[in-house]
Design a protein around this motif. Sequence first.
Motif, short mmCIF file in Angstrom:
data_model
loop_
_atom_site.label_atom_id
_atom_site.label_comp_id
_atom_site.label_asym_id
_atom_site.label_seq_id
_atom_site.Cartn_x
_atom_site.Cartn_y
_atom_site.Cartn_z
N ASN A 626 -114.43 -123.46 -50.54
CA ASN A 626 -114.35 -122.44 -49.42
C ASN A 626 -115.33 -121.77 -48.77
OD1 ASN A 626 -111.29 -122.88 -49.54
ND2 ASN A 626 -111.71 -121.33 -51.40
N THR A 627 -116.47 -122.29 -48.92
CA THR A 627 -117.89 -121.14 -48.13
C THR A 627 -118.80 -122.44 -47.36
OG1 THR A 627 -118.49 -120.51 -49.83
CG2 THR A 627 -117.31 -119.48 -49.14
N GLU A 747 -123.32 -123.25 -43.75
CA GLU A 747 -122.02 -124.39 -42.75
C GLU A 747 -122.20 -125.19 -42.59
OE1 GLU A 747 -122.91 -121.36 -39.48
OE2 GLU A 747 -121.29 -122.49 -37.78
N TYR A 750 -120.02 -126.85 -44.92
CA TYR A 750 -118.61 -126.38 -44.88
C TYR A 750 -117.71 -127.30 -43.96
CZ TYR A 750 -114.30 -123.38 -43.71
OH TYR A 750 -113.20 -123.19 -43.38
N ARG A 751 -118.49 -127.15 -42.88
CA ARG A 751 -118.75 -128.12 -41.14
C ARG A 751 -117.97 -129.22 -41.78
NH1 ARG A 751 -118.03 -125.28 -36.44
NH2 ARG A 751 -119.11 -123.13 -36.40
N CYS A 758 -113.48 -124.41 -38.72
CA CYS A 758 -114.08 -123.12 -39.38
C CYS A 758 -112.46 -122.32 -39.07
CB CYS A 758 -114.77 -121.40 -38.81
SG CYS A 758 -116.84 -122.31 -38.94
N GLU A 759 -111.87 -122.52 -40.74
CA GLU A 759 -110.60 -121.66 -40.32
C GLU A 759 -110.40 -120.96 -40.82
OE1 GLU A 759 -107.39 -123.16 -43.70
OE2 GLU A 759 -108.66 -124.82 -43.74
N ARG A 760 -109.58 -120.07 -40.12
CA ARG A 760 -109.19 -118.40 -39.97
C ARG A 760 -107.82 -118.04 -40.04
NH1 ARG A 760 -111.34 -115.26 -34.86
NH2 ARG A 760 -110.32 -113.03 -35.64
#
Lengths: 760, 286
Positions: A626-627, A747, A750-751, A758-760
């Motif tokens: 998730n991160t 980062e 995660y990418r 980057c989901e939000r």
Amino acid sequence: MPVTKKTGVNSETGIPGPAYNQGPDVWDKVTGKAVYGIDLQLPGMLYGKVLRSPHSHARVIRIDTAGAFAVPGVRAVLTASAIKNKPYGIVVEDEQPLAGDRVRYIGDEVAAVAAVDEESAGKALEAIKVDYEPLPAVYDPAEALGEDAVQLHEQYSGNIAWERDLERGDPEQAFKEADLVVENSFSIPSVHPTYLEPIACVASSDYMDNLTIHTALQSPDVVREIISAALELPLSKVRIIGPVMGGGFGGRVYGNLKLYLLSSLLSLQTGAPVKMQLSREEEFSVGRPMIAAQIKMRMALRKDGTFLAREADIITDNGAYSAQAPWVSKTLSERNDALYRIPHIRTRARLAYTNKVPTAQYRAYGNQAANFASESLIDQAAEKLQIDPLQLRLKNCTRAGDVTGHGLQIKSCALAECLEEAATRIGWHNRKKNRGYGISAGIHASGSLVLNQDFRGASARAVLELDGKVTVFTGEQDYGQGTYGAFSHIAAMVLGLDARQVRIYCRDTLVTPHSQGALANRQTTIGGRAVQLAAEDLKKLIEEAASEMAGQPVKMQEGRLETASNRDLKLEEVARYYHYRTSGLTLNGEGRYVPPPSAYDETGYGNISVTYSFAAHAAEVEVDRNTGALTVHRIAAVHDSGRIVNPHAARGQVFGGMTQGLGFCCYEGYLFDKGRVANASLADYRVPTAMDVPGMEYSFVETEDPEGPFGAKGLGEVVQVPVPGAIANAVADAAGSRVTELPLTAERIYRAISGGECER
Amino acid sequence: MSYMVAASLEQALKILHEKGGNVQVIAGGTDLYLKKPLPDLVDVSSVPEILGICRDEGMLSIGAGVTHTEAAASAVIQSEAEALAEACRRVGSPQVRNMGTIGGNLVNAAPAADAAVALVALGAKALLVNHAGSSREAFVEDLYAGYNCSYVDGSSEILLRFLVEPCGQGMGSAFMRFAPREALSLPLVNSAAFVRLRENIIEEVRVVIAPVKPAPTRLVETEKLVLGCKPGEDIWRKVEYTAASEVEVRGSLLRCSEEYRYHLVGVLARRALKKAVERALNRQRR
């Protein structure tokens, strides 16, 4: 090559000779008594400071120093026009002590002052007025190689500081015949050696222009020659004395020549000792990091996993001036080719000038950067071919007796054993859920022959003191890696003494034998061999003097001198006998080790090193999907460094090298805001802390190398080489996708997992 | 510069009074020693009134002079103010935690001060006394005057204690931190949450995030979203989205991109809240 034995984590036994020795300055270091360059004070000492360019690229129109001379306490102000300012360099002569009519990066040295204290020197800098005419600058190395790019140095057109096109075999045909071709592009930032002690020096001079520079260097004898030439001083007038070295990691091989030259010039001008040192911020922004690299790599394989060919297009970022960057680029672009049997190779490497901090060298010479690219690519191939990454490596890895694609002669090699052992230690065949596993291998030259082919060996002297103890004079350097401990141990083994009875005298170019210095893993392999030979010579001389003294044959065994009639002689008796008989001389053993010459043709084909060290590392990691947060749980390192001379020092090397490798892979790296170093502090240039270090374990697979002393090979550099590949492959295994840019930040991971978003 | 060590609160207040603003209270010094030039200092770290962790009329009373190490190791804080124990375990580095105090962490007023983020989520009140001897109480979140600037005037006022409601039945708290390294690294994002459940329904909630503003920031919309809800899988996705939507963050070359930081705000707010709910549910069952 038979594998003689494995040394486990806690092994202190199993090596011939007396007990291990921690090295001469360990206790001084841990009790805070050791004197480092930054501690040095001489009577009447002045403080030097440098005025630096605020521009990435500019013409210097005018420098007005009148105000600086008016500051109380100022003793000298130097600009390019006030000194000879002779060009100098290590591979190419692209630097001068002070920038003349042009500055090429933020930090370029424009003027230097000496004053009675730091505050006055600082005020003098503020009082110097410089008019600049800013010029367009180029920061990206690929862009710098473009046709319309701004040119940094007229004599190096196209901004190419160094380049190399290399072909072995028939790569074109091999790629045509391949069942599988994998490729990718990789990006590795500049890194700083981050030694604990920022570089400092005190230059002093006398009326006759005899110059003494007090500074800790990995290669003082080479620096001495560069300084003598750049200042046009006879070599005999230049002496370098080293205080204790606060870490080096390759960054102190030639250290900061600018600083030594400027402090020397200021001292020659004033007649007083002049101290200069870099702040930590200056270390990052004007010190000498390793080149950044962009690596485009392709590999050709057969269906069964056989490696056929490899092709690499490499651009390295030199920054504004060159130092050792050509050598580093060469190692980066070639050494890794010898790790596996790759018959067909094509490499294009270009070192590009940019308006950024100049570079130099760093532990493992970029070999670890190439490892990240090539080991990532091997795993890509393994996935495509559905072959276990370990098996794919075992199928192709270099073995003893091989002559590699570039002509390296592999005399001892336990790489296959290292790979299997590292895999076993990490639990390769017994994996935990939700963890990623990666493995990687490394090779590094041990005892380079090509720094100077005419001066490729080393020499040492071993002296019997009047009290029966032994002093070894060496020009090799110890910056914490344990060289001197290993040397006392080697001499003690020959003479049958306790290592504590052997003292090392070092770090003084007037007295100690001259040396290429502490680089290219030459200390133990080459320097140690010279110590061994010097001790053997001394042993012979002792026996001769003792026989003469006793009037009958005497043999030295296990440290004891015994006559034919079973009478014991004391070493101090023999020492004094010889001393009196020669009216003051001491028994003085000499050792010179001259390795076989290297047959190095114009394409660079040939054996470049006395021998080669090997390693395999395996990593176990966890990734938070998730991160992208990465936890490196464990790294297992298995090394073939030949016979291990000092298990304690070796363990320190392995833990330290793995930690630095972890930093290289996951934490460190220069960040630039145009030409400015954006993370020029230890808060922002992140090295791993003790809290970040994963579980580390190691073992040695000891081979008997025919060249090294008692079969020993180098360890200090190879230990960092496999780390990035092992971690990157473990991350790819855990994340299901691959990060091709270092450092492996959360980062980036995660990418890679989310496909860039980057989901939000 | 002078350095005075106060043996009692009375003595400390007297020094503050006499120096008339030309002195600075110190208790630990891990932030203050970095400031140059250093002012005259009065060390209050041995004043009994700012030490220790105790119960006071049903509240947890935590001395402002309690170090992060002490707080993290305290059995009471671990069991009844989990968020604070977790935050104190992550501040700075082991060395900083051994020296630095919770009160100092708040008065230094860094936007992402870990202990302060937890204290705001726990609804903590600070108890202060000034050089004239008059005392006041204030919510921790109300003590921020701006970036790295506190309403606690260290030249005339002493922060004595924090009062925190202990987590009893149906209550829970949690703290989360995301930083590029395990020590000596500012967080990209940190978050703390507190919930009180009644019959599995969230009837009180505080979710705090930093660094997004000068002070630890309550996620008001996110709190509204979950208030009165029965927490279940369906809500967490919305929590992430809402949390990220109600703050403004920036990216930076040194830390991370703006986009990624928004993502982290959502993930950390969700994780802190979810963990707090889990703990509250556990306590309900007990």
